[in-house]
Design an enzyme around this catalytic site. Structure first.
Site, PDB file in Angstrom:
ATOM      1  N   LYS A  98       0.092   4.219  -0.369  1.00 37.60           N
ATOM      2  CA  LYS A  98      -0.574   5.423   0.163  1.00 37.60           C
ATOM      3  C   LYS A  98      -0.297   6.602  -0.762  1.00 37.60           C
ATOM      4  O   LYS A  98      -0.202   6.410  -1.970  1.00 37.60           O
ATOM      5  CB  LYS A  98      -0.152   5.678   1.613  1.00 37.60           C
ATOM      6  CG  LYS A  98      -0.327   4.422   2.475  1.00 37.60           C
ATOM      7  CD  LYS A  98      -0.167   4.648   3.946  1.00 37.60           C
ATOM      8  CE  LYS A  98      -0.368   3.329   4.683  1.00 37.60           C
ATOM      9  NZ  LYS A  98      -0.328   3.464   6.134  1.00 37.60           N
ATOM     10  N   SER A 134       3.261  -1.855  10.401  1.00 36.11           N
ATOM     11  CA  SER A 134       4.709  -1.925  10.632  1.00 36.11           C
ATOM     12  C   SER A 134       5.328  -3.278  10.259  1.00 36.11           C
ATOM     13  O   SER A 134       6.272  -3.738  10.911  1.00 36.11           O
ATOM     14  CB  SER A 134       5.056  -1.541  12.075  1.00 36.11           C
ATOM     15  OG  SER A 134       4.635  -0.206  12.332  1.00 36.11           O
ATOM     16  N   HIS A 137      -9.643   1.372   4.610  1.00 38.52           N
ATOM     17  CA  HIS A 137      -8.394   1.593   5.342  1.00 38.52           C
ATOM     18  C   HIS A 137      -8.654   2.576   6.479  1.00 38.52           C
ATOM     19  O   HIS A 137      -9.462   3.502   6.338  1.00 38.52           O
ATOM     20  CB  HIS A 137      -7.313   2.141   4.392  1.00 38.52           C
ATOM     21  CG  HIS A 137      -5.962   2.105   5.013  1.00 38.52           C
ATOM     22  ND1 HIS A 137      -5.544   3.052   5.933  1.00 38.52           N
ATOM     23  CD2 HIS A 137      -4.935   1.230   4.891  1.00 38.52           C
ATOM     24  CE1 HIS A 137      -4.321   2.751   6.330  1.00 38.52           C
ATOM     25  NE2 HIS A 137      -3.932   1.641   5.718  1.00 38.52           N
ATOM     26  N   GLU A 175      -5.630  -4.507  10.474  1.00 34.56           N
ATOM     27  CA  GLU A 175      -4.596  -3.501  10.695  1.00 34.56           C
ATOM     28  C   GLU A 175      -4.889  -2.732  11.979  1.00 34.56           C
ATOM     29  O   GLU A 175      -5.677  -1.770  11.966  1.00 34.56           O
ATOM     30  CB  GLU A 175      -4.549  -2.513   9.519  1.00 34.56           C
ATOM     31  CG  GLU A 175      -4.280  -3.160   8.180  1.00 34.56           C
ATOM     32  CD  GLU A 175      -3.690  -2.162   7.189  1.00 34.56           C
ATOM     33  OE1 GLU A 175      -2.633  -2.459   6.637  1.00 34.56           O
ATOM     34  OE2 GLU A 175      -4.283  -1.087   6.989  1.00 34.56           O
ATOM     35  N   GLY A 231       2.341   2.636  10.813  1.00 35.65           N
ATOM     36  CA  GLY A 231       3.293   3.728  10.658  1.00 35.65           C
ATOM     37  C   GLY A 231       3.981   4.127  11.944  1.00 35.65           C
ATOM     38  O   GLY A 231       4.627   5.168  12.020  1.00 35.65           O
ATOM     39  N   ASN A 285       0.873  -1.177   0.000  1.00 35.36           N
ATOM     40  CA  ASN A 285       0.000   0.000   0.000  1.00 35.36           C
ATOM     41  C   ASN A 285       0.908   1.225   0.000  1.00 35.36           C
ATOM     42  O   ASN A 285       1.450   1.600   1.032  1.00 35.36           O
ATOM     43  CB  ASN A 285      -0.908  -0.008   1.234  1.00 35.36           C
ATOM     44  CG  ASN A 285      -1.800   1.226   1.275  1.00 35.36           C
ATOM     45  OD1 ASN A 285      -1.825   2.023   0.331  1.00 35.36           O
ATOM     46  ND2 ASN A 285      -2.524   1.393   2.371  1.00 35.36           N
ATOM     47  N   GLU A 302      -7.107   5.015   7.481  1.00 24.23           N
ATOM     48  CA  GLU A 302      -6.885   6.425   7.108  1.00 24.23           C
ATOM     49  C   GLU A 302      -8.099   6.977   6.362  1.00 24.23           C
ATOM     50  O   GLU A 302      -8.432   8.156   6.497  1.00 24.23           O
ATOM     51  CB  GLU A 302      -5.594   6.535   6.278  1.00 24.23           C
ATOM     52  CG  GLU A 302      -4.365   6.313   7.163  1.00 24.23           C
ATOM     53  CD  GLU A 302      -3.185   5.651   6.475  1.00 24.23           C
ATOM     54  OE1 GLU A 302      -3.128   5.636   5.235  1.00 24.23           O
ATOM     55  OE2 GLU A 302      -2.310   5.126   7.200  1.00 24.23           O
TER      56      GLU A 302
HETATM   57  P1  13P Z   1       2.842   0.653   7.721  1.00 26.43           P
HETATM   58  O1  13P Z   1       3.334  -0.639   7.129  1.00 26.43           O
HETATM   59  O2  13P Z   1       3.577   1.850   7.223  1.00 26.43           O
HETATM   60  O3  13P Z   1       2.721   0.582   9.203  1.00 26.43           O
HETATM   61  O4  13P Z   1       1.345   0.846   7.161  1.00 26.43           O
HETATM   62  C1  13P Z   1       0.459  -0.208   7.273  1.00 26.43           C
HETATM   63  C2  13P Z   1      -0.709   0.116   6.458  1.00 26.43           C
HETATM   64  O5  13P Z   1      -1.468   1.022   6.756  1.00 26.43           O
HETATM   65  C3  13P Z   1      -0.917  -0.660   5.225  1.00 26.43           C
HETATM   66  O6  13P Z   1      -2.171  -0.427   4.695  1.00 26.43           O
END
Ligand code: 13P
Length: 253
Positions: free
Chosen positions: A11, A215, A97, A169, A175, A9, A99
């Site tokens: 982003k 992560s 997601h 997640e 993150g 992903n 976010e």
């Molecule tokens: P990270 O791997 O940067 O923690 O992000 C996870 C994520 O949100 C994948 O969709």
């Protein structure tokens, strides 16, 4: 064996030059994957065609959008429809997601609509769920995530739900560098599979891939993916680093 998936992903990251370089790096020596092992690149909308061209000819490599509209078509400025994604040859779409839930107020109800429209256009939803830190600290994460599944997915038939990929997640692990332990991931994945089995039966539940996200890195992927109910990962930061993501692909069962 269930599909095992390494999903990147990206982003809202990378310029087109950087995107192309990253895909070139990863696809120059594509991994020899077994039939049940898949790699998915969830790239920003402007790069979908580029990514689709790059993966074409590479068996078991696919492209995903990071979102789609809950509307079919029409006067929805700035939106991208499932039909448009299908017309580009995109195979997967990340939905729900955290976010998107947090910054774009996506509710379980809207996500149910997005899941429906994605399936209507033969896209495989990668449906994200996961609890915030305060819920984890209160110890109520199982019921919190269960509601996300029930309200967005449980209207589907047994046949339809087997077309969904679930990504667990935990928000506190996204993150932050603070990965859930492999045991914490396994515990939640087993719970989700039980919730699916209670609704649809064991055979259906056993066929659904459940990815872990939060992560995941080259260095911890093997440990996390080794758990019986963890079927790969949805990877943010580490998917932007070719060497790291290559290691994550190698960690698939
Ligand atoms: P990270 O791997 O940067 O923690 O992000 C996870 C994520 O949100 C994948 O969709």
């Amino acid at each position: 064996m269930r599909n095992q998936i390494a999903a990147a992903n990206w982003k809202m990251n990378l310029t087109i030059t950087q995107a192309e370089e990253l895909l070139n790096n990863l696809l120059q020596q594509p991994k020899q994957l077994s039939g049940h092992q898949k790699v998915v690149f969830a790239v920003p909308f402007p790069y979908l065609s580029l990514a689709k061209n790059k993966v074409s000819g590479h068996a078991n490599y696919f492209v995903a959008a990071q979102n789609c509209s809950n509307k079919k078509s029409g006067a929805y400025t700035g939106e991208t429809s499932a039909e448009m994604l299908q017309s580009l040859g995109v195979e997967y779409v990340v939905l729900g997601h955290s976010e998107r839930r947090e910054y774009f107020s996506e509710s379980n109800v809207v996500l149910a609509e997005k899941v429906n429209i994605a399936l209507d256009y033969s896209l495989t939803p990668i449906f994200c769920c996961g609890e915030p830190l305060n819920i984890r600290e209160a110890g109520t994460q199982n019921s919190y995530v269960e509601v996300q599944l029930k309200e967005s997915l449980f209207h589907l038939s047994a046949e339809q739900i087997q077309k969904i990929v679930i990504a667990y997640e935990p928000i506190w692990a996204i993150g932050t560098g603070k990965t859930a332990t492999a045991d914490q991931a396994q515990e939640m994945h087993a719970h989700l599979r039980k919730v699916l089995a209670d609704q649809y039966g064991k055979e259906v539940a056993d066929a659904i891939s459940i990815l872990y996200g939060g992560s995941v890195k080259g260095s911890n992927a093997k440990d996390i993916f080794s758990k019986p109910d963890v079927d790969g990962g949805l990877v943010g930061g580490a998917s932007l680093i070719a060497g790291d993501f290559a290691q994550i692909i190698d960690a698939l069962k």
